[in-house]
Design a protein around this motif. Structure first.
Motif, PDB file in Angstrom:
ATOM      1  N   HIS A  60     -38.341  36.631  33.547  1.00 49.15           N
ATOM      2  CA  HIS A  60     -38.897  36.172  34.811  1.00 49.15           C
ATOM      3  C   HIS A  60     -37.952  36.481  35.968  1.00 49.15           C
ATOM      4  O   HIS A  60     -36.748  36.655  35.782  1.00 49.15           O
ATOM      5  N   ALA A  61     -38.523  36.544  37.146  1.00 42.66           N
ATOM      6  CA  ALA A  61     -37.751  36.615  38.385  1.00 42.66           C
ATOM      7  C   ALA A  61     -38.533  35.877  39.459  1.00 42.66           C
ATOM      8  O   ALA A  61     -39.772  35.898  39.471  1.00 42.66           O
ATOM      9  N   THR A  62     -37.814  35.211  40.361  1.00 38.16           N
ATOM     10  CA  THR A  62     -38.439  34.379  41.386  1.00 38.16           C
ATOM     11  C   THR A  62     -38.256  35.018  42.763  1.00 38.16           C
ATOM     12  O   THR A  62     -37.170  35.508  43.089  1.00 38.16           O
ATOM     13  N   ALA A  63     -39.319  35.004  43.547  1.00 40.70           N
ATOM     14  CA  ALA A  63     -39.279  35.591  44.885  1.00 40.70           C
ATOM     15  C   ALA A  63     -38.320  34.816  45.779  1.00 40.70           C
ATOM     16  O   ALA A  63     -38.333  33.585  45.806  1.00 40.70           O
ATOM     17  N   ASP A  64     -37.483  35.547  46.513  1.00 41.13           N
ATOM     18  CA  ASP A  64     -36.509  34.924  47.404  1.00 41.13           C
ATOM     19  C   ASP A  64     -37.167  34.555  48.734  1.00 41.13           C
ATOM     20  O   ASP A  64     -38.400  34.568  48.866  1.00 41.13           O
ATOM     21  N   ALA A  65     -36.327  34.237  49.743  1.00 47.32           N
ATOM     22  CA  ALA A  65     -36.856  33.812  51.036  1.00 47.32           C
ATOM     23  C   ALA A  65     -37.712  34.890  51.700  1.00 47.32           C
ATOM     24  O   ALA A  65     -38.571  34.586  52.526  1.00 47.32           O
ATOM     25  N   ASP A  66     -37.487  36.161  51.343  1.00 44.69           N
ATOM     26  CA  ASP A  66     -38.284  37.266  51.877  1.00 44.69           C
ATOM     27  C   ASP A  66     -39.477  37.596  50.985  1.00 44.69           C
ATOM     28  O   ASP A  66     -40.166  38.591  51.205  1.00 44.69           O
ATOM     29  N   GLY A  67     -39.681  36.775  49.964  1.00 43.11           N
ATOM     30  CA  GLY A  67     -40.804  36.998  49.053  1.00 43.11           C
ATOM     31  C   GLY A  67     -40.558  38.065  48.013  1.00 43.11           C
ATOM     32  O   GLY A  67     -41.506  38.516  47.369  1.00 43.11           O
ATOM     33  N   ILE A  68     -39.304  38.481  47.786  1.00 40.81           N
ATOM     34  CA  ILE A  68     -39.005  39.588  46.873  1.00 40.81           C
ATOM     35  C   ILE A  68     -38.410  39.063  45.566  1.00 40.81           C
ATOM     36  O   ILE A  68     -37.407  38.341  45.566  1.00 40.81           O
ATOM     37  N   ALA A  69     -39.045  39.424  44.463  1.00 44.77           N
ATOM     38  CA  ALA A  69     -38.538  39.147  43.123  1.00 44.77           C
ATOM     39  C   ALA A  69     -37.943  40.438  42.573  1.00 44.77           C
ATOM     40  O   ALA A  69     -38.612  41.481  42.564  1.00 44.77           O
TER      41      ALA A  69
END
Length: 979
Positions: free
Chosen positions: A534-543
């Protein structure tokens, strides 16, 4: 003074609960202890329940009954009923609502009996002593509240019950419900707004303070806890001890017992609300207030189902309870929930989302040496889901893992996992020497041991295969695992996925899961839930996935948040980033009723959508106690919604169209016994009963409504970071896809089947799903007999093929990839990893049919092919040097066609006759310059080369190498393609 005494009694009850010896146990554990133990343990458990819930029960009885003595009797009768019914409660984790309903029913029964007694003594029903909480004008309103509160979802009722009826603070209510305070406040506001709006539509207006409910009781002290416990235990005994219970009290409890088995919680909630709303509703009924403010939006947290309790006990091999053991639900995944066993080995985990289906429970003792595991089944009823499980722990099986770079340099800090039939089985991190030890349950089967480190790479060892019958096996028994597994991390690929919401703005915090990981040269696809994937989207919406392995296979990325449609992330390339335009899930809501009009509880409702294959939307839910259900589904599709139950049936809803941003309400069902379609299946060849054959009833949807729109083209990501275009998921009706629901049965030892369905038009078939079905119409007949005659294909046995691969120099070829297809084109993977060993040998399980065998060296420079006879058990295969073919591709307007997928398959010459090749399909991609290379071609073969235009496969040309080495195909133009 009397009011102070009453308050002191309530305070004493709360103090006793808080300090009691059993006060730390859950309701379920207390009920279990009451049922399973004797003596003081049994008494203490029940006493703790009275301490815990007594204030609420006493307040309800005082509010509804004018006489303090009647209220005290009703209070004690409620716990007499609990003592008698505890063994048959379905949801001991929801004891408070049950007791609340029992208290209201008991108070009502007490009032009814008092009224009857007054009539016999010469009085009338209108001479009842005044009740401080009852206004005669509220009887009609009570029925109205019952009807409208009955429609409120449970997530809005519970906060109203706690904050408005019990007077709990928002902080306390949020803690008890396991919610953030903000979410609780939102639900309270939404619940009030929904109730106000529904009553307004019925011609009743509530003032702003209409739900301010007072819990003050009459100025008397209640009965003691000790006396209540003693009477309840005697009443539950049913023997001579029951005679010590006062006759009037025992009669009241006996009169309530049949009611509490079927009462509707929200009915009694409505009644109590009506009783408590006297003062504040009277003003509201007199005048119409201004329109209420808009209801607050329902947050993502509010769309989640209520938690469910996973309960059980952990014991060792001798049956002794194991205290202090760690229990993990959905271990090492983002759904993981942890707990620890108590002194009696028991545990209770609160599982968010309300579903445990197919999830594992993994247990490890405090010293880490013993493990155990189990897995929940699928389509469980609520009673099955909360039923306690028993897990036995045994000494674990150790496996040492070594993680290095290609040059054998050890990698520290790499995460390693063992996974298999029960998901993640153990997790560890490598030390400075690149070493880690995994310990897996001895009874588990292991499919993969994986290693991952961000910005470094991913690798796995595979242990999938076939069982002795040739069927797919989920893994290898833990006892058969190697003692040491070596994994190599190299050449990671990076893919960045940017999450955009419906408004086109980045969405932070969205979790993405990469599906079906594959590494070149491996047979299996790694696919299990793990935080590693898994990877989670950061503040810019990017995973960011910066560890993906090198492969020619596809990666697909799905959002795992419940708020978004899992398979509706439309990936489009934006420079080096792939944009995932997310679609929020929408809701289908409705109610299910029994034939008599009462709500149907714990009934499964299913929605199947109109997408293609695995891409279709779906939803599953179970009805609450009030018969209501709701399901989250992808929008923009037509759904078949139906009830799935062994004992009941209803007509399917075939045309439920779900639009984005608009929930679908009122998808209701009235259950009936339906029609049992039954019959006997016999063989066309000999007339004998067909045993173990699948019988399917299919109900097809009609034409869809207007308004469906096609979904934009989407992409999957190649392992080398380039996209390939996939077939768009159709939101318009796809003529090649029939939206349908199916009901199944398997014939018994006499060839008989029986399937219960509701009215509708169906297609009935058995045996091969390619067989022509028979149309039948089901009305409301109790039974419909329909016999079938089918052509039964003979069962194909499985055999083991062993072989050896050697090169032109006669030496064995080590690590060569081995693939086999039978004559029906089914690819079969080996019982063990299908690669040649250090002696060039291999073993592979296959069906006893004519087959094609292909073996390629690890670098693709050598390859060989052989036809395998039906019963052949051994083969030796010589691998020869291969050729390659290169070329360029231009699109329709003469531009270089970058990122275009090329597929190719071969034909070979036997005795001067060209023959069709096996079903092996190979694939390549054009680079940024539109160039492509087709490697590892067999000399003497002719390969047909294709690409895709829209949904059509079109032929580019042929590659026919006459000798080893490179072959130039020149430049091909897509505008010149012919089908």
């Amino acid at each position: 003074m009397q009011r102070d005494a009453a308050g002191e009694t309530l305070r004493q009850i709360r103090t006793l609960y808080a300090t009691g010896a059993a006060g730390g146990l859950s309701d379920g554990q207390l009920v279990e202890r009451f049922l399973d133990r004797d003596g003081l343990d049994r008494e203490d458990a029940f006493s703790a329940l009275v301490h815990r819930h007594g204030p609420m029960v006493l307040a309800v009885c005082r509010r509804m009954l004018a006489s303090p003595a009647d209220a005290d009797d009703a209070f004690q009768a409620v716990f007499l009923v609990l003592a008698r019914k505890a063994g048959s409660l379905r949801r001991v984790d929801r004891l408070k609502p049950w007791l609340y309903g029992a208290a209201v029913r008991t108070a009502r029964e007490s009032r009814r009996r008092s009224a009857r007694l007054r009539v016999r003594e010469g009085g009338g029903l209108d001479h009842e002593p005044p009740c401080p909480a009852l206004d005669p004008d509220l009887f009609e309103l009570r029925a109205l509240l019952d009807e409208e509160l009955d429609r409120l979802p449970g997530r809005f009722r519970e906060p109203l019950l706690l904050c408005e009826l019990e007077g709990a603070s928002r902080q306390d209510a949020a803690r008890r419900l396991g919610l953030p305070e903000g979410t609780l406040s939102s639900r309270l506001a939404r619940g009030r707004s929904l109730l106000r709006d529904r009553l307004t539509r019925r011609g009743v207006a509530l003032g702003a303070g209409a739900l301010a409910i007072s819990l003050d009781g009459p100025a008397t002290a209640g009965p003691t806890v000790a006396a209540t416990v003693r009477l309840a235990l005697n009443f539950a005994a049913r023997g001579p001890a029951a005679g010590t219970v006062p006759t009037a009290l025992a009669s009241l409890a006996e009169g309530v017992l049949p009611m509490v088995a079927t009462f509707k919680l929200k009915t009694v909630l409505a009644a109590a609300l009506a009783l408590g709303l006297a003062a504040c509703l009277s003003a509201g009924l007199a005048s119409q207030p201004p329109d209420p403010p808009p209801a607050p939006a329902i947050t993502e947290a509010e769309t989640k189902p209520e938690p469910i309790a996973a309960r059980g006990v952990v014991v060792d091999e001798s049956g002794a309870a194991v205290a202090g053991a760690e229990v993990r639900f959905a271990a090492y995944s983002i759904l993981e929930v942890r707990g620890v066993t108590g002194p009696d080995g028991g545990f209770a985990l609160s599982i968010p989302g309300g579903r445990v289906d197919g999830r594992p429970l993994l247990v490890r003792t405090a010293d880490g040496r013993k493990l155990g595991a189990t897995e929940y089944g699928y389509n469980l009823s609520r009673a099955e889901a909360v039923a306690p499980v028993r897990i036995v722990v045994k000494p674990g099986r150790p496996v040492d893992v070594r993680v290095t770079r290609p040059n054998l340099e050890p990698i520290a800090g790499a995460e390693v996992e063992a996974a298999g039939d029960l998901g993640g089985l153990d997790h560890a991190t490598t030390d400075a020497h690149g070493a880690a030890r995994l310990l897996v349950p001895p009874d588990a089967e292991v499919s993969w041991i994986v290693a991952q480190k961000k910005a470094t790479g991913y690798d796995y060892a595979e242990f999938e295969g076939l069982d002795e019958s040739g069927r797919a096996r989920r893994g290898t028994p833990a006892g058969m695992l190697p003692a040491v597994v070596a994994l190599t991390l190299d050449a990671p690929r990076t893919v960045r996925v940017k999450a955009l919401g419906g408004d086109g703005k980045p969405v932070a915090g969205v979790d993405f899961y990469v599906w079906t990981l594959h590494k070149d040269g491996r047979q299996s696809l790694v696919n299990y839930m793990s935080r590693l994937h898994h990877a989670t989207a950061d503040a810019d919406g990017i995973a960011t996935f910066d560890w993906l392995p090198k492969t020619q296979s596809n990666f697909a990325f799905f959002p795992t948040s419940a708020a978004y449609a899992h398979r509706r992330a439309v990936l489009q390339r934006d420079g080096e980033t792939y944009v995932a335009r997310l679609a929020r899930t929408e809701t289908i809501r409705g109610r299910v009723w029994l034939p008599d009009g009462s709500p149907a509880s714990d009934v499964r409702v299913v929605a199947m959508g109109s997408g293609r294959g695995l891409e279709h939307g779906s939803g599953r839910g179970r009805t609450e106690a009030d018969g209501s259900y709701e399901m989250a589904v992808p929008p923009g599709e037509v759904y078949i919604v139906y009830v799935e139950d062994e004992n009941w049936a209803a007509p399917s809803r075939l045309d439920v169209f779900v639009r984005g941003g608009k929930p679908v309400e009122g998808v209701d069902f009235r259950l009936g016994k339906g029609t049992v379609v039954r019959g006997t299946v016999t063989s066309e060849l000999n007339g004998r009963p067909a045993v173990g054959e699948l019988v399917v009833l299919t109900e097809n949807a009609k034409e869809p409504p207007e308004g469906l729109e096609p979904e934009p083209e989407s992409y999957e990501i190649m392992g080398d970071g380039r996209p390939i275009r996939t077939i768009p998921v159709p939101r318009s009706w796809d003529p090649g896809f029939r939206l349908s629901r199916q009901a199944h049965a398997t014939t018994d030892g006499r060839g008989r089947y029986a399937i219960r369905v509701g009215p509708g038009d169906y297609e009935l078939k058995a045996g091969s799903m390619q067989a022509k079905g028979e149309a039948i119409t089901v009305a409301n007949e109790p039974e419909l007999v329909h016999d079938l005659r089918v052509r039964i294909e003979p069962r194909v046995r499985e055999i083991l093929l062993t072989g050896m691969a050697f090169g032109p120099d006669g030496k064995p070829v080590v690590g060569a990839d081995v693939r086999i297809n039978d004559e029906e084109g089914r690819q079969v993977f080996g019982m063990f990893p299908t690669r040649t060993d250090a002696d060039g040998r291999f073993r592979i399980q296959r069906t006893a049919l004519k087959a094609h065998l292909e073996v390629k060296s690890a670098d693709g420079s050598l390859a060989g092919f052989a036809e395998i006879a039906r019963d052949q058990k051994d083969v030796s295969l010589s691998l020869d040097p291969t050729a390659s073919a290169s070329g360029g591709l231009l699109d329709d307007v003469g531009q270089r066609a970058a990122g275009k997928e090329i597929t190719y398959w071969g034909r070979w010459i036997v005795a001067g006759e060209q023959r069709a090749g096996p079903t092996f399909i190979w694939r390549a991609m054009t680079d940024d310059e539109g160039r492509f290379t087709l490697p590892s071609l067999l000399v003497g073969w002719t390969y047909e080369v294709f690409t895709m235009r829209g949904n059509d496969a079109v032929k580019l040309g042929v590659a026919a190498p006459k000798a080893p080495g490179p072959l130039d195909l020149g430049t091909l133009r897509m505008r010149d393609l012919g089908k």
